[in-house]
Design a protein around this motif. Sequence first.
Motif, PDB file in Angstrom:
ATOM      1  N   VAL E  37       0.858  -1.194   0.000  1.00  0.00           N
ATOM      2  CA  VAL E  37       0.000   0.000   0.000  1.00  0.00           C
ATOM      3  C   VAL E  37       0.895   1.246   0.000  1.00  0.00           C
ATOM      4  CG1 VAL E  37      -1.699   1.335   1.332  1.00  0.00           C
ATOM      5  CG2 VAL E  37      -1.910  -1.178   1.179  1.00  0.00           C
ATOM      6  N   LYS E  38       1.955   1.173   0.800  1.00  0.00           N
ATOM      7  CA  LYS E  38       2.885   2.316   0.891  1.00  0.00           C
ATOM      8  C   LYS E  38       3.589   2.534  -0.456  1.00  0.00           C
ATOM      9  CE  LYS E  38       6.785   4.061   3.665  1.00  0.00           C
ATOM     10  NZ  LYS E  38       7.676   3.787   4.847  1.00  0.00           N
ATOM     11  N   LEU E  39       3.969   1.458  -1.098  1.00  0.00           N
ATOM     12  CA  LEU E  39       4.642   1.568  -2.398  1.00  0.00           C
ATOM     13  C   LEU E  39       3.702   2.189  -3.435  1.00  0.00           C
ATOM     14  CD1 LEU E  39       7.223   0.687  -4.087  1.00  0.00           C
ATOM     15  CD2 LEU E  39       5.862  -1.310  -4.746  1.00  0.00           C
ATOM     16  N   THR E  40       2.430   1.791  -3.376  1.00  0.00           N
ATOM     17  CA  THR E  40       1.451   2.261  -4.366  1.00  0.00           C
ATOM     18  C   THR E  40       0.978   3.674  -4.039  1.00  0.00           C
ATOM     19  OG1 THR E  40       0.701  -0.047  -4.454  1.00  0.00           O
ATOM     20  CG2 THR E  40      -0.657   1.561  -5.601  1.00  0.00           C
ATOM     21  N   GLN E  41       0.927   3.997  -2.734  1.00  0.00           N
ATOM     22  CA  GLN E  41       0.534   5.356  -2.313  1.00  0.00           C
ATOM     23  C   GLN E  41       1.565   5.863  -1.290  1.00  0.00           C
ATOM     24  OE1 GLN E  41      -0.061   8.462  -2.141  1.00  0.00           O
ATOM     25  NE2 GLN E  41      -2.139   8.125  -2.938  1.00  0.00           N
ATOM     26  N   PRO E  42       2.668   6.452  -1.778  1.00  0.00           N
ATOM     27  CA  PRO E  42       3.764   6.883  -0.884  1.00  0.00           C
ATOM     28  C   PRO E  42       3.376   8.007   0.080  1.00  0.00           C
ATOM     29  CG  PRO E  42       4.487   6.774  -3.184  1.00  0.00           C
ATOM     30  CD  PRO E  42       2.992   6.679  -3.185  1.00  0.00           C
ATOM     31  N   ASP E  43       2.297   8.742  -0.217  1.00  0.00           N
ATOM     32  CA  ASP E  43       1.912   9.900   0.601  1.00  0.00           C
ATOM     33  C   ASP E  43       1.289   9.426   1.913  1.00  0.00           C
ATOM     34  OD1 ASP E  43       0.256  11.914   1.812  1.00  0.00           O
ATOM     35  OD2 ASP E  43       0.445  13.105  -0.023  1.00  0.00           O
ATOM     36  N   GLU E  44       2.000   9.652   3.035  1.00  0.00           N
ATOM     37  CA  GLU E  44       1.558   9.115   4.327  1.00  0.00           C
ATOM     38  C   GLU E  44       0.205   9.682   4.756  1.00  0.00           C
ATOM     39  OE1 GLU E  44       4.425   9.495   7.461  1.00  0.00           O
ATOM     40  OE2 GLU E  44       3.233   8.266   8.859  1.00  0.00           O
ATOM     41  N   GLU E  45       0.010  10.974   4.519  1.00  0.00           N
ATOM     42  CA  GLU E  45      -1.247  11.593   4.942  1.00  0.00           C
ATOM     43  C   GLU E  45      -2.424  10.928   4.222  1.00  0.00           C
ATOM     44  OE1 GLU E  45      -1.178  15.942   4.788  1.00  0.00           O
ATOM     45  OE2 GLU E  45      -3.389  15.838   4.939  1.00  0.00           O
TER      46      GLU E  45
END
Lengths: 84, 84, 84, 84, 84, 84
Positions: E37-45
Amino acid sequence: MNAVTHPEITLVPNNSLLTATPEEGRQLAVKMARLIVKLTQPDEEKRNQLRDVYGNDAMMLIAVGQTVATEFATIAAANNYWRK
Amino acid sequence: MNAVTHPEITLVPNNSLLTATPEEGRQLAVKMARLIVKLTQPDEEKRNQLRDVYGNDAMMLIAVGQTVATEFATIAAANNYWRK
Amino acid sequence: MNAVTHPEITLVPNNSLLTATPEEGRQLAVKMARLIVKLTQPDEEKRNQLRDVYGNDAMMLIAVGQTVATEFATIAAANNYWRK
Amino acid sequence: MNAVTHPEITLVPNNSLLTATPEEGRQLAVKMARLIVKLTQPDEEKRNQLRDVYGNDAMMLIAVGQTVATEFATIAAANNYWRK
Amino acid sequence: MNAVTHPEITLVPNNSLLTATPEEGRQLAVKMARLIVKLTQPDEEKRNQLRDVYGNDAMMLIAVGQTVATEFATIAAANNYWRK
Amino acid sequence: MNAVTHPEITLVPNNSLLTATPEEGRQLAVKMARLIVKLTQPDEEKRNQLRDVYGNDAMMLIAVGQTVATEFATIAAANNYWRK
């Protein structure tokens, strides 16, 4: 070795996939699936609300079954399908 | 060993994955999938209403098939694919 | 042994997962997936209506493929991938 | 043995899961997934319309990938992962 | 050999699937699912906003469980199901 | 043997599932999943638009994870789970 600890929620009861019987293995699969829901949504009241939702939604009930089926496949393999 | 008991609903008929034939194994897969629906929604009347829903919804019918396919994969492996 | 009989619908043609070739194995996977739809929705007219629905819905067509892929994985393993 | 024939559409090109390389195995997985779409929706024009739909729908594109991944898992196992 | 590097995000903590216990293996499965999920959506917020969404959506909670179940199946096999 | 060639898009980088480490294997799984999206939607601009869609949709992000998990299961098995 890997130790990514989430101390507050135990994800694998008794820290073992081994069960005496298929019935216990099946219940473990259900339990492990529910523990991921708990990990993702720690708020018990919300989980109970959500259970009312998916308990009355045909597609969600089916999807719960798919998750349990995948968890059980792993547990059954771990127990060598409880072959004597 | 793990014993997460749900005494009121048996999740694995005869507490065994072993069947004499693929046909019995397939029916066991169907039965086990349905028992998870029963566990998740114990109210029989609601389950019958839901069955009318998914029985007439193409996507849900397909999703039921996916669950049975995954359960059957486990049961078939347990029975070594009923190879003689 | 398990015998959860649904006498009226045979779920595994010829009560065997063994086929002479991958092509027959693939067709068996399709057939077994369809038999679960038939078991869940015994009314032929309704099934034909539903087939018109999923035959023209991209997501449902894809979902049918996922079910067949899972069934085929089991049948291929049962036949040891038809390796000579 | 099982012979559920759908003479008009071949579901497994060359009636074999064995390929020389992973690349060919991957392409076979794609081809086999598409052949199930063809089997389910034989009308080419409709399939082309549907391909425009799922080619431009994020969730459907992802779902196509799930089907190919499952087909490839079977083909890779059939080829013993192309290990020398 | 294959080296498709995404240097900024490590996708497999400790670059190993081996864990001392099933509990650690289960947590690794959760962690690896989240890293995609982090790789696909790097934006933490954005990820935090999305976590509020799926944490309160019954179907999404179930879908998270399906992903973890598949990841765990791989990790459990890698660890030979932690059989002594 | 099977050779269903799509010359313009390579679906398996380096035409091998073997990687030195789990991290490389995981990245290969991501790459192979994306290559199927590319095969299905060759238009790069459209793919970038779609990535914005699924990058901000919780259910789609989860579904991406399911595909990667299935691809990784195959790659991990191919590499015998990188057991020494």
